[in-house]
Each structure stands twice: as structure tokens, then as C-alpha cells.
Enzyme design. Structure first.
Site, short mmCIF file in Angstrom:
data_model
loop_
_atom_site.label_atom_id
_atom_site.label_comp_id
_atom_site.label_asym_id
_atom_site.label_seq_id
_atom_site.Cartn_x
_atom_site.Cartn_y
_atom_site.Cartn_z
N ARG A 16 0.82 -1.17 0.06
CA ARG A 16 -0.06 -0.08 -0.25
C ARG A 16 0.85 1.22 -0.24
O ARG A 16 0.51 2.27 0.64
CB ARG A 16 -0.93 0.04 1.20
CG ARG A 16 -1.91 -0.95 1.15
CD ARG A 16 -2.97 -0.92 2.21
NE ARG A 16 -2.35 -1.45 3.37
CZ ARG A 16 -2.79 -1.36 4.84
NH1 ARG A 16 -3.98 -0.56 4.79
NH2 ARG A 16 -2.15 -1.84 5.74
N GLU A 486 -23.12 -2.01 17.88
CA GLU A 486 -22.10 -2.63 17.05
C GLU A 486 -20.81 -2.23 17.08
O GLU A 486 -20.01 -2.22 16.17
CB GLU A 486 -22.52 -2.06 15.31
CG GLU A 486 -24.05 -2.55 14.96
CD GLU A 486 -24.36 -2.20 13.49
OE1 GLU A 486 -23.21 -2.14 12.80
OE2 GLU A 486 -25.31 -2.01 13.17
N TRP A 563 -20.19 -7.65 -1.36
CA TRP A 563 -18.77 -7.00 -0.97
C TRP A 563 -17.82 -8.15 -0.86
O TRP A 563 -16.75 -7.82 -0.22
CB TRP A 563 -18.92 -6.28 0.05
CG TRP A 563 -19.89 -5.01 -0.26
CD1 TRP A 563 -19.97 -4.56 -1.67
CD2 TRP A 563 -20.42 -4.05 0.62
NE1 TRP A 563 -20.80 -3.42 -1.59
CE2 TRP A 563 -21.11 -3.26 -0.38
CE3 TRP A 563 -20.64 -4.17 2.21
CZ2 TRP A 563 -22.07 -2.25 0.33
CZ3 TRP A 563 -21.52 -3.31 2.70
CH2 TRP A 563 -21.96 -1.94 1.86
N GLU A 667 -32.34 6.39 3.01
CA GLU A 667 -31.67 7.84 3.00
C GLU A 667 -32.53 8.85 2.46
O GLU A 667 -32.90 8.47 1.05
CB GLU A 667 -30.32 7.43 2.57
CG GLU A 667 -29.51 8.76 2.30
CD GLU A 667 -28.04 8.62 1.64
OE1 GLU A 667 -27.58 7.86 1.93
OE2 GLU A 667 -27.87 9.52 0.89
N HIS A 696 -23.79 11.98 6.80
CA HIS A 696 -22.52 12.12 5.90
C HIS A 696 -21.82 13.29 6.25
O HIS A 696 -20.71 13.47 5.97
CB HIS A 696 -22.68 11.82 4.41
CG HIS A 696 -23.59 10.62 4.17
ND1 HIS A 696 -24.95 10.65 3.97
CD2 HIS A 696 -23.02 9.43 3.72
CE1 HIS A 696 -25.34 9.41 3.65
NE2 HIS A 696 -24.12 8.61 3.43
N1 GLN Z 1 -26.38 -1.45 10.60
C1 GLN Z 1 -25.23 -0.84 9.86
C2 GLN Z 1 -24.65 0.38 10.61
O1 GLN Z 1 -25.50 1.16 11.05
C3 GLN Z 1 -25.86 -0.51 8.59
C4 GLN Z 1 -24.77 0.38 7.69
C5 GLN Z 1 -25.09 0.35 6.28
O2 GLN Z 1 -26.02 -0.01 5.71
N2 GLN Z 1 -24.39 0.80 5.56
O3 GLN Z 1 -23.58 0.82 10.46
#
Ligand code: GLN
Ligand code: ZN
Length: 758
Positions: A16, A486, A563, A667, A696
Site C-alpha cells: 500500500r 455494533e 462485497w 436515506e 455524511h
Molecule cells: N447497521 C449498519 C450500521 O449502522 C448499517 C450500515 C449500512 O447499511 N451501510 O452501521
């Protein structure tokens, strides 16, 4: 003699180096000369590698400090006015300003390069746009390689693709394709200069041949290659990749150019037809080695595909190469330490793909390297039989899925009644999308745990403390449906992939996503199953701390596959179905653990759409089915949510409805709720959480703004089906902004509720 060639090599470096240099330059820790030196060294090393591998035709101008489309915008002087460029001195800072924005000018938009995970900087067109040759990078790098003894084939994105990918930004109704003549004139100038410097080939990338083309695009293509084919002393190789030519076959093969490159992986069935249409002077480049996946090429099969073409047109007119630029592959397996030998033996990254290309070109000239062929055949056989890949239990389970497995017990209205009775939520219930800020502290703890410096028990205790704080905070703020935050996750795919059978992770398998951002996609190598519960511990713990409903949080099957590098030995739909069953088990376990709501994120649902519309219906059918399979195992009163963090639903709204999630969050804040249009027009039947907080941006939206947005939503949707939530997860934000923003959001919901009660 058959010609081995390459379309592009990864520029990021084995370690990298490109990222380190550009980021240091941006921070002011590396000067311009230092940056340039890193660039020159990466180019030199890549050219040398390709030469050593025996590649006959090596690309140049595939290098970029940021993005090749941005590089083209700079080369042709297409710099938006707001960056205040003086029109003469083209240097790398102009590109960096466009990519990253400046104090006075917002950055150019960035979007996905066809159906890859690479992002390009979107060219902007206005009525003031004009093009002229403003830079010399493509010629400079040709001369740089020449000085090193290599006559390269310069590479450039083609004019039709460039105009297609760009966007009219001044709100006018101008026709961007009307810019073609001026643009083509610059290409002619470039080709002429390169010819004068001794270039024999110029590769012009037109992957839009893999799309449905309209008349304007066809016209640009016709004009462009008519003009370019007239430049003397250089041959034009028009390259299509990322798909079949399909109904563009005739246009493609009628181009009066020196050579044509076809995607011999996705378009393998078309190779013979293209070869048959060539004139005697034209060269055919067959991209038989997959440039965007990581599996070893089946050399026997590739030889069998190439042989008839070779026999028909002769080796001197045949090039063998990768399907697309190797930009989309990791650099090398040489230093990979995280994969075991068996798995390594099935893979080929960019460097290893070079060897395959050279092998195949030689094989066409009856110079088969028998030892290599034997080793490859053995590797293929091993992969075809390996018990690590082929899991009978998984196969029996996917084969045994019944129609009932795809369905919830009752239809939404009945489920909703049961869920509302159980959850007792107010109108305009508030929630978040799942993640809370991944602070330095959280990341440091995870890294320490990974290194072995933090014991399992201490790490668990740390995470529990984070969760407890988050739960308390949400209760204090007055949230109606909570999340655990999370904190245990590095990445929404990696976290699950690491716990699933059939997924593998590399140490150095980086691929450029955009600019200095690289990703390390997991490799799905085998049948996927879930050995044990993955998230239940955390969700259950979080639920134990509160009487409010806690939402379990999972990543959906389409995103888990989209992904990753996927298997090439079974259809994508089959892999997705296996993942869906694994996630389904987790959904069922979460329900059993007392979670009354479970969210299954499908962030990549839309980007999985095939390039051609004719293939959409099939994709949407299995992608939707996979979600339903994931969600279909729970009782009516368990509420299933999904989340999609983007906005264009017009094309896919029927499929979204067919997923039959009880609630979807999307969104919408930046578009002022315009994005709800699709849902309104279609009369979307279930619950919706239109995002009211743009995550964002670090900006903290005022309560009044969010009330405004919610009011707009209530004008078009039934209030009893509206949720209140941010646009997406909050992991990239800091608590300093998140706390007040969430407070405003909960407050906005409260105000609306009161207004309704009054
Ligand atoms: N549950 C995920 C988060 O809140 C959803 C993220 C996503 O859809 N990009 O980070
Ligand atoms: Zn999101």
C-alpha cells in the site's frame, strides 16, 4: 506469435505504498518530489514485474495518484470552475482538490465504476465546458517507460465512456454528447503525439459496450473511432470489459480500428462470433483471465476456448490478456500469510494472473509449459473435490428449501397488528440504523484484542461497558426502539464472514475502492454455513439492560456476497441462498433470545443490479427471495426491519415491496424527502423510516429541520407507518455531533406526536 498483453496493473503497491505516500502528502509530511518519487518507483516496479513475467504488451498511464477518470478530466482540462484552476498549469493538486474538495469548493461526486467496487470521480459538464489538451501525463509516462527499455501501450478511458459517465451539473438541459466533437479532437491530438513518440498501440477503454446503448452514445462511438483510426503510425485497441457485447456486437465489430478487446470471461460465448467478423488487418484481444476475481484460471479450459480463434485468425493477430484491468485484483499472493496452502493453491492475484496470460499465449504457439499445466490441472481437480468447499449438509439444505420457507406466516397487516400489540410503540417511533461512533477507544481495544494484548474476557467486558453506556444514553434520550451499537464490529461484512464457514480473509489482499481508500474483500470459497450464533450474545445482553425493545442487527445475504470475491464454480444466486440460510438461523436465534425486532441490512441490494436491464428481473427475483428466506423463519409478532442507505428506488420499488420487510429505513434527508416519491407512487404497503439526519456530514441538524422533513413525509405517507431515524449508521461520526443530533431527532418526533394528539 501470439501476443500476451495486460490492460492495467494495480497501482497501490504490494504494501500500500501509494496510500501511504498520498496521505502523507495531504498531511504535509511528504513534499511533492517525495510523492512523485513514490509514483515513479511504483510505475517502474510494475513495468519491471510485467516484463519479467514475459508480457509482450505492457500498459502505461494505468497509474494514477487517485483515479484514472479524474486523471482524464485533468488531461483534457475539464476542471469545474469552482476550483479556480488557471487553465494552464496542470498538476496533481488540481486533481486532489477535485477529489477531496477545498475550503471554498466542494469535492466532485464519486460513484461506482460499472458493477465493480471501484469508485471514479464523476466528470462535470456545463454549458461552459470545453476541452483542450491540458496535461502531458500520458505522454510523459510513455516516455518514462521507454527510457526503461519498454515500449508500452498507453491506456485511456474512451470518449464515449467518459461522456456517458459524466454529469451535467449546471441544471441546464444541455446534451452532454454534443461535446463529443471537441473531445474527440483532443483524443486525436493525444494519439498523434503518442505516435510521434513511437507508441505502437493506444488502448481506449469503452466498457459502455457492456451496457444498453442509446443512439447518442452510438453516434459518439462511430465518430470517435472513425477519427482515431485515421491517426497515422499508431493502432487503436478498443477495449470492452465487464460484460457481453450482446446487441452491441455489430457496432463493436464494425469499428475501423486496429484491434478489439473482448471480455473473454463474461463474454466467452461471443469470442468466436467477434473473431469471425474481424477484417484481415485487425487484431483480437481475448480477455480470458478473469481480471476481477481471484481464482486461478482453468488453463485447459482457457486453451480450449482460445485454440479455435487462434486457428482462425493466426497467432500474429491474437492477443491474450485479462478480461479487464487487474486494478480490481489484489496485487500478489507471494507475501500472503493468512491463507493456508490449500486455499492459496486455488488463487491467482494480479501477479499470478500475468503468468497465466503468458502461459496461454505461449500455449497457443505450441509452447505449452507442461509442468505448469499439470500443476494447474491438479489444483483445479483439488478444488473441484475438496471437502472444504463442497459441504453435503449445506447442499441438501438449500435443495430442500420449500415455498413456505420464503414466506412469513401472515400478510403484513396482520403481522403489524400483532407487532404493535407486542411492542406498544408510539406513533413516529424513534430508532437508529445500528452503529454508534467507532471511537479511537473502541478501535484501539479491538486492535489490542486482535494482537493478543487484551484478553477475551477483558475485551468482552469492554464491549459490555460500551453497550451499557449506549443503552443508557438511548433510554435517557427517550428512544423507542434501541440498538446495541455494533461496537464489536470492524465491518458489516467482515464481522459475519469471519464467523461463517466458507469465507476466508487475506492479510494483504487490498483492492483500491477510491483514492487512498482500499478494501480487503473476503473470499467466499466454499459452501457457506453458520457453525454457531454470531450476534446473539451482544443483542441479548443489550436487551437485558432495558425494558424497551432492542433491535437485533444483521447483514443481509446479498450484501454479504456483493462485497466479497465470489465463487466462480456455482451461480451467484446459489451462494446468496446459502448465506441467506445462515443468516436465517441467526434471525431465528435472536428471536428465541427475546429480540422482538431484527434488522437485516441490505446496503448493496441496488448495486448488485446487472449492467443490462434485460438481466434485472432475474437478479431481483433471487435477491428478493434471499431476503425473504432470511426473514421467513420468525413469528408474526417479530418485527423484521431492513435498511438500504441510498435513494434511488424508482427502478426497484416492486422488488423492495416483494421483500416484505415490516419496516424499511432509507436515506432521504439530503434530497428533502424527494426520494420518497417511488414509495408514494407505488403505494408502498409496509412501514418506512425516511432518514431525517444526514450522517455524511458532521453538521448537527436543528430540530426544526427534522420536523420539516417529517412533515413532508406525513403529507405523502400514512403517519402510522412512519418511523423516525437517521439516514444510515453512525459509526464514522463522533459523539460530539451524534448526541445533540439524536436529541434533536427524538425531540422532533415528540413534537410531531403532540401535534397529532392535539
Ligand atoms: N447497521 C449498519 C450500521 O449502522 C448499517 C450500515 C449500512 O447499511 N451501510 O452501521
Ligand atoms: Zn446505511
Amino acid at each position: 506469435m501470439t501476443i500476451s498483453q495486460n490492460l492495467g496493473f494495480p497501482r497501490i503497491g504490494e504494501r500500500r505504498e501509494l496510500k501511504k505516500a498520498t496521505e502523507a502528502y495531504w498531511k504535509g509530511n511528504l513534499d511533492y518530489a517525495g510523492l512523485e518519487a513514490t509514483g515513479a518507483e511504483l510505475r517502474r516496479a510494475n513495468w519491471a514485474k510485467q516484463k519479467a513475467a514475459g508480457i509482450d504488451l505492457i500498459p502505461s498511464n494505468d497509474f494514477s495518484f487517485y483515479d484514472q477518470v479524474l486523471g482524464l478530466s485533468c488531461l483534457i482540462g475539464n476542471v469545474p470552475e469552482r476550483f479556480g484552476w488557471d487553465g494552464t498549469d496542470m498538476n496533481i493538486d488540481v486533481a486532489f482538490d477535485m477529489a477531496r474538495g477545498t475550503d471554498g469548493a466542494i469535492a466532485c461526486e464519486m460513484t461506482k465504476w460499472f458493477d465493480t467496487n471501484y469508485h471514479y470521480i464523476v466528470p462535470e459538464f456545463t454549458r461552459a465546458t470545453s476541452f483542450h489538451l491540458a496535461g502531458s501525463k500520458i505522454v510523459d509516462e510513455f516516455l518514462e517507460a521507454k527510457a526503461q527499455g519498454i515500449v508500452t501501450k498507453p491506456v485511456i478511458v474512451g470518449p464515449a465512456t467518459y461522456l456517458t459517465l459524466g454529469k451535467v451539473t449546471d441544471g441546464s438541459d444541455m446534451d452532454k454528447f454534443a461535446l463529443a466533437d471537441e473531445l474527440i479532437a483532443v483524443y486525436v491530438q493525444i494519439a498523434t503525439q503518442l505516435a510521434a513518440e513511437g507508441a505502437e498501440w493506444l488502448q481506449v477503454d469503452e466498457p459502455i459496450f457492456s451496457l444498453d446503448l442509446n443512439d447518442a452514445q452510438r453516434e459518439v462511438i462511430g465518430k470517435a473511432y472513425d477519427a482515431l483510426s485515421r491517426v497515422r503510425g499508431i493502432r487503436i485497441l478498443v477495449a470492452n470489459y465487464f460484460g457481453e457485447l450482446a446487441d452491441n456486437m455489430e457496432l463493436f465489430t464494425s469499428l475501423p480500428v486496429g484491434g478489439l478487446h473482448v471480455d473473454g470471461v463474461r463474454g466467452v460465448a461471443e469470442i468466436a462470433a467477434v473473431a469471425a467478423r474481424l477484417s484481415d488487418e485487425q487484431t483480437l484481444s481475448v480477455g480470458i483471465v478473469d481480471g476481477r476475481n481471484i481464482w486461478k484460471t482453468d488453463l485447459q479450459r482457457a486453451m480450449a476456448a482460445l485454440q479455435p480463434v487462434h486457428d482462425q485468425i493466426g497467432g500474429h493477430r491474437l492477443m491474450v490478456g485479462p478480461s479487464c484491468s487487474l486494478l480490481h485484483s489484489p496485487v500478489t499472493l507471494r507475501s500472503e500469510r493468512k491463507l493456508d496452502d490449500e486455499l492459496l493453491n486455488w488463487l491467482a492475484f494480479a501477479e499470478e494472473k500475468l503468468d497465466e496470460i503468458v502461459f496461454l499465449a505461449h500455449a497457443m504457439d505450441s509452447r505449452v509449459d507442461k509442468e505448469k499445466l499439470a500443476a494447474n490441472t491438479a489444483a483445479m481437480a483439488d478444488r473441484a473435490q475438496s471437502v472444504r468447499i463442497h459441504d453435503k449438509t449445506v447442499q441438501q439444505r438449500t435443495a430442500g428449501v420449500t415455498d413456505a420457507d420464503y414466506k412469513r406466516l401472515s400478510a403484513y397487516p396482520e403481522r403489524a397488528a400483532r407487532q404493535h400489540a407486542k411492542l406498544e410503540l408510539p406513533v413516529f417511533p424513534t430508532t437508529t440504523i445500528g452503529s454508534f461512533p467507532q471511537t479511537g477507544e473502541v478501535r484501539a481495544a479491538r486492535a489490542a484484542h486482535k494482537r493478543g494484548d487484551l484478553s477475551d474476557a477483558d475485551y468482552d467486558a469492554f464491549l459490555e461497558a460500551q453497550i451499557a453506556d449506549a443503552v443508557k444514553m438511548q433510554e435517557d434520550m427517550g428512544f423507542d426502539m434501541l440498538v446495541h451499537g455494533e461496537f464489536e464490529r470492524n465491518d458489516m461484512v467482515e464481522y459475519f464472514g469471519e464467523q461463517l464457514k466458507g469465507y476466508a480473509f487475506t492479510k494483504f489482499g487490498w483492492v483500491q475502492s477510491y483514492g487512498s481508500r482500499y478494501v480487503k474483500p473476503p473470499i467466499i470459497f466454499g459452501d457457506v454455513s453458520r457453525p454457531q450464533a454470531m450476534t446473539v450474545k451482544w443483542s441479548k445482553y443489550a436487551q437485558s439492560l432495558t425494558d424497551k425493545p432492542m433491535k437485533g442487527m444483521l447483514t443481509g445475504p446479498v450484501t454479504m456476497v456483493q462485497w466479497a470475491f465470489v465463487r466462480d464454480d456455482q451461480p451467484r444466486a446459489e451462494t446468496v441462498k446459502q448465506v441467506a440460510l445462515a443468516i436465517r438461523d441467526e434471525v431465528v436465534d435472536l428471536e428465541a433470545a427475546g429480540l422482538a425486532a431484527i434488522q437485516v441490512d441490505e446496503a448493496a441490494f441496488r448495486e448488485g443490479l446487472p449492467l443490462r436491464r434485460s438481466a434485472w428481473a432475474e437478479y431481483l427475483a433471487w435477491a428478493t427471495a434471499a431476503f425473504r428466506l432470511t426473514a421467513g423463519g420468525v413469528a408474526d409478532d417479530t418485527q423484521v426491519h431492513t435498511h438500504m442507505c441510498y435513494s434511488e428506488f424508482n427502478d426497484i420499488i416492486e422488488a423492495i415491496a416483494a421483500m416484505d420487510a415490516d419496516c424499511i429505513s432509507i436515506e432521504t434527508s439530503r434530497s428533502q424527502m424527494e426520494l420518497l416519491d417511488a414509495f408514494v407512487k407505488f403505494d408502498y404497503p409496509n412501514e418506512i423510516g425516511p432518514g431525517v439526519y444526514d450522517i455524511h456530514s458532521p453538521r448537527v441538524p436543528a430540530k426544526a429541520e427534522m420536523i420539516d422533513l417529517l412533515k413532508k413525509a406525513t403529507e405523502v405517507l400514512p403517519p402510522e407507518r412512519i418511523w423516525v431515524n437517521p439516514d444510515c449508521g453512525l459509526k464514522t461520526r463522533g459523539w460530539a455531533e451524534v448526541k445533540p443530533a439524536l436529541e434533536h431527532m427524538v425531540d422532533a418526533a415528540r413534537t410531531l406526536r403532540q401535534a397529532r394528539a392535539a
